[in-house]
Design an enzyme around this catalytic site. Structure first.
Site, PDB file in Angstrom:
ATOM      1  CG  HIS A 171      -4.968   4.319   1.762  1.00  0.00           C
ATOM      2  ND1 HIS A 171      -6.044   5.168   2.488  1.00  0.00           N
ATOM      3  CD2 HIS A 171      -5.741   3.249   1.808  1.00  0.00           C
ATOM      4  CE1 HIS A 171      -6.921   4.385   2.923  1.00  0.00           C
ATOM      5  NE2 HIS A 171      -6.592   2.977   2.760  1.00  0.00           N
ATOM      6  CG  ASP A 225      -9.411   2.748   5.090  1.00  0.00           C
ATOM      7  OD1 ASP A 225      -8.272   2.691   5.532  1.00  0.00           O
ATOM      8  OD2 ASP A 225      -9.548   1.806   4.197  1.00  0.00           O
ATOM      9  CD  GLU A 278      -3.224  -0.763   2.080  1.00  0.00           C
ATOM     10  OE1 GLU A 278      -3.308   0.306   2.492  1.00  0.00           O
ATOM     11  OE2 GLU A 278      -4.046  -1.664   2.270  1.00  0.00           O
ATOM     12  CG  HIS A 286      -7.370  -0.420  -0.145  1.00  0.00           C
ATOM     13  ND1 HIS A 286      -8.902  -0.435   0.056  1.00  0.00           N
ATOM     14  CD2 HIS A 286      -7.016   0.188   0.877  1.00  0.00           C
ATOM     15  CE1 HIS A 286      -9.072   0.223   1.413  1.00  0.00           C
ATOM     16  NE2 HIS A 286      -7.739   0.341   1.694  1.00  0.00           N
TER      17      HIS A 286
END
Length: 170
Positions: free
Chosen positions: A96, A109, A34, A98
């Site tokens: 971000h 999150d 990630e 995944h």
């Protein structure tokens, strides 16, 4: 550009073309780790649209694994001060990746974005959370907004390669 809408609130989030290109680059160079950073942009004068102009790279003190990411802070204050001074842009939230997975936010999150909203240092009580999922064959994006303490999942309503006109900043 890509626009996401929350019909209930009448608020949309717009990803400028250069942000869309950066998302493609992130996915192309992705591995199974990630990554993430902050969202930079501005709100229109009416406050009905958040314009995302940039996704920062992961600060150098960030840490990541196969299914987790901790965003560092090194260099962010200076970058944000520079964006504010030069373009009137500021912190809008977090993004971000995944990798090879769903772009849907996890419980972690959601907890993190709620924590950021309460943190006075962020000065962003209604942050945007953008998550990139999928892979180079099928990129998927989710946009989530925390507004007045409630989580809203925005729906993609348009994709175009035209840039929107920025609002005049006061």
């Amino acid at each position: 550009m890509i626009e996401f809408l929350c019909k209930e609130l009448g608020i949309s989030v717009i990803l400028e073309e250069k942000v869309c290109q950066k998302i493609e680059e992130i996915v192309q160079r992705q591995n199974s780790i990630e990554t993430g950073g902050i969202i930079i942009g501005y709100y229109t004068v009416s406050l009905q649209k958040a314009i995302i102009t940039e996704l920062s790279d992961a600060p150098i003190d960030s840490k990541a694994g196969y299914n987790w990411f901790y965003r560092g802070i090194k260099g962010l204050k200076r970058m944000l001060a520079d964006k504010w001074t030069k373009r009137g842009e500021y912190y809008l939230g977090e993004w971000h990746l995944h990798p090879n997975s769903s772009p849907n936010p996890s419980i972690i999150d959601i907890k993190q974005i709620k924590s950021n909203a309460r943190n006075k240092e962020f000065n962003c009580p209604e942050p945007v959370l953008l998550i990139i999922g999928g892979n180079s064959l099928a990129v998927k994006i989710s946009v989530t907004l925390l507004f007045e303490g409630k989580i809203y999942s925005l729906k993609e309503i348009s994709e175009s390669h035209e840039l929107t006109e920025p609002a005049t900043l006061m």
